[in-house]
Scaffold this active site. Structure first.
Site, PDB file in Angstrom:
ATOM      1  N   ASP A   1       0.878  -1.178   0.000  1.00  0.00           N
ATOM      2  CA  ASP A   1       0.000   0.000   0.000  1.00  0.00           C
ATOM      3  C   ASP A   1       0.909   1.220   0.000  1.00  0.00           C
ATOM      4  O   ASP A   1       1.694   1.422   0.921  1.00  0.00           O
ATOM      5  CB  ASP A   1      -0.895  -0.033   1.241  1.00  0.00           C
ATOM      6  CG  ASP A   1      -2.030   0.978   1.177  1.00  0.00           C
ATOM      7  OD1 ASP A   1      -1.967   1.910   0.361  1.00  0.00           O
ATOM      8  OD2 ASP A   1      -2.985   0.830   1.969  1.00  0.00           O
TER       9      ASP A   1
ATOM     10  N   ASP B   1      -2.963   7.224  -3.732  1.00  0.00           N
ATOM     11  CA  ASP B   1      -2.968   6.134  -2.753  1.00  0.00           C
ATOM     12  C   ASP B   1      -3.395   4.876  -3.497  1.00  0.00           C
ATOM     13  O   ASP B   1      -4.502   4.820  -4.047  1.00  0.00           O
ATOM     14  CB  ASP B   1      -3.957   6.489  -1.636  1.00  0.00           C
ATOM     15  CG  ASP B   1      -3.949   5.498  -0.481  1.00  0.00           C
ATOM     16  OD1 ASP B   1      -3.224   4.493  -0.553  1.00  0.00           O
ATOM     17  OD2 ASP B   1      -4.698   5.740   0.496  1.00  0.00           O
TER      18      ASP B   1
ATOM     19  N   HIS C   1     -11.700   6.167   1.419  1.00  0.00           N
ATOM     20  CA  HIS C   1     -11.704   7.484   2.047  1.00  0.00           C
ATOM     21  C   HIS C   1     -11.487   8.575   1.010  1.00  0.00           C
ATOM     22  O   HIS C   1     -11.025   8.322  -0.107  1.00  0.00           O
ATOM     23  CB  HIS C   1     -10.589   7.548   3.090  1.00  0.00           C
ATOM     24  CG  HIS C   1      -9.264   7.075   2.543  1.00  0.00           C
ATOM     25  ND1 HIS C   1      -8.377   7.900   1.904  1.00  0.00           N
ATOM     26  CD2 HIS C   1      -8.701   5.830   2.524  1.00  0.00           C
ATOM     27  CE1 HIS C   1      -7.319   7.204   1.521  1.00  0.00           C
ATOM     28  NE2 HIS C   1      -7.494   5.934   1.871  1.00  0.00           N
TER      29      HIS C   1
ATOM     30  N   HIS D   1      -6.738  10.811   4.850  1.00  0.00           N
ATOM     31  CA  HIS D   1      -8.035  10.267   5.252  1.00  0.00           C
ATOM     32  C   HIS D   1      -8.985  11.413   5.557  1.00  0.00           C
ATOM     33  O   HIS D   1      -8.923  12.015   6.634  1.00  0.00           O
ATOM     34  CB  HIS D   1      -7.905   9.351   6.478  1.00  0.00           C
ATOM     35  CG  HIS D   1      -7.245   8.053   6.187  1.00  0.00           C
ATOM     36  ND1 HIS D   1      -6.228   7.525   6.957  1.00  0.00           N
ATOM     37  CD2 HIS D   1      -7.430   7.160   5.193  1.00  0.00           C
ATOM     38  CE1 HIS D   1      -5.826   6.377   6.449  1.00  0.00           C
ATOM     39  NE2 HIS D   1      -6.538   6.140   5.369  1.00  0.00           N
TER      40      HIS D   1
ATOM     41  N   GLU E   1     -10.763   0.990  -1.513  1.00  0.00           N
ATOM     42  CA  GLU E   1      -9.821  -0.104  -1.226  1.00  0.00           C
ATOM     43  C   GLU E   1     -10.531  -1.310  -0.615  1.00  0.00           C
ATOM     44  O   GLU E   1     -10.566  -1.462   0.599  1.00  0.00           O
ATOM     45  CB  GLU E   1      -8.677   0.370  -0.343  1.00  0.00           C
ATOM     46  CG  GLU E   1      -9.053   1.140   0.901  1.00  0.00           C
ATOM     47  CD  GLU E   1      -7.814   1.565   1.683  1.00  0.00           C
ATOM     48  OE1 GLU E   1      -6.837   0.800   1.751  1.00  0.00           O
ATOM     49  OE2 GLU E   1      -7.827   2.683   2.218  1.00  0.00           O
TER      50      GLU E   1
ATOM     51  N   GLU F   1      -6.481  -1.292  -4.368  1.00  0.00           N
ATOM     52  CA  GLU F   1      -6.861   0.109  -4.149  1.00  0.00           C
ATOM     53  C   GLU F   1      -6.447   0.976  -5.322  1.00  0.00           C
ATOM     54  O   GLU F   1      -5.372   0.814  -5.893  1.00  0.00           O
ATOM     55  CB  GLU F   1      -6.197   0.637  -2.873  1.00  0.00           C
ATOM     56  CG  GLU F   1      -6.539   2.085  -2.552  1.00  0.00           C
ATOM     57  CD  GLU F   1      -5.878   2.582  -1.270  1.00  0.00           C
ATOM     58  OE1 GLU F   1      -6.342   3.576  -0.706  1.00  0.00           O
ATOM     59  OE2 GLU F   1      -4.875   1.951  -0.841  1.00  0.00           O
TER      60      GLU F   1
END
Length: 291
Positions: free
Chosen positions: A85, A96, A155, A163, A188, A276
């Protein structure tokens, strides 16, 4: 969102896509976890971008928030299921993204989280609720014989913030935030062979500054000075001056200045996969920046 801001998100996404694929290709039985983490993080900096958060490398039942410690002697082993990640930032605009590397026979589990992500992205458009996205993810994962991780979510993203609202669940809920054009979001899905919920483990390697307060302890002051340039983005314990580090970190956490992210894990013996992407909500769907 301006054209200039959109281009920052897109460039961060292009860098993240290239480097996470390079990192995934490094993972094999016998390879040092620390070597992979340090190499990937160095490549982000060499690209001219910032590390939005330490590279997460979570194994098997661990779902999130693990990374290499200073002097970490762990190596990847046959049978491991490895979640990478990664966060890349350009002028605070974050990409992300995550993928799962299978060193065993977990192909169906890996495909469950990946397919759920594809289905969720196809459902994104203005007016759709977060709960509807969660239902799509849940249906896809459960239809493949696994469970979504109910207490992990996607998020929103904002400058220097990884976040923010909206929260994107991995299970169907009633309502939830309504997606709007121009939102930057990360979806994700996590699929598991375990309980479908994660809990905190004692291991903490990733921290984030959440408040600004005075401290007296000299070692704590040094750490605060060293992370100031992070502008609130998470950092690794491994990046810090190791001298008197335990006392400094405990002081900063106790005073509410730092938050520590425990490694999150499902039940022992289970396996968790993750996929993700970051995307920008558009008038008719989404632009995936990390594809």
């Amino acid at each position: 969102m301006t054209d200039e801001e959109m281009e920052l998100y897109l460039e961060a996404g292009r860098i993240a896509r290239r480097i996470i694929d390079e990192g995934a290709a490094m993972i094999c039985p016998g390879r040092s976890l620390l070597e992979v983490v340090e190499s990937v993080e160095a490549r982000i900096l060499e690209s001219g971008a910032e590390i939005a958060f330490p590279l997460n490398v979570s194994l098997n039942a661990d779902a999130a928030h693990d990374t290499a410690a200073a002097g970490d002697d762990r190596v990847f082993a046959g049978g491991d299921l490895v979640k990478l990640d990664m966060g890349v930032a350009i002028e605070g605009r974050i990409a992300d993204t995550a993928l799962t590397v299978d060193l065993g026979d977990h192909a169906a589990l890996v495909e469950a989280s990946s397919a759920a992500l594809d289905r969720a992205i196809a459902a994104v458009r203005p007016g759709v609720t977060a709960g509807e996205i969660g239902a799509v993810i849940q249906t896809e994962i459960e239809g493949r014989g696994f469970l979504p991780v109910a207490n992990l979510t996607g998020h929103g993203l904002a400058p220097y913030q990884i976040h923010t609202a909206p929260t994107i669940p991995n299970v169907g809920i009633s309502g939830g935030a309504v997606l709007e054009e121009g939102m930057a979001i990360a979806i994700e899905p996590f699929a598991t062979t375990g309980s479908g919920r994660v809990s905190d483990s004692p291991r903490i390697e990733i921290y984030q500054q959440t408040a600004v307060k005075p401290v007296r302890l000299p070692s704590a002051k040094r750490i605060l000075a060293s992370v100031r340039e992070r502008r609130g983005m998470p950092f690794s314990r491994r990046w810090l001056d190791q001298n008197r580090l335990d006392l400094a970190l405990s002081t900063l956490v106790k005073n509410g200045i730092f938050y520590g992210y425990p490694v999150l894990h499902d039940v022992p013996g289970s396996f968790v996969s993750q996929a993700e992407h970051t995307m920008i909500v558009t008038a008719d769907g989404a632009i995936v920046t990390t594809a």
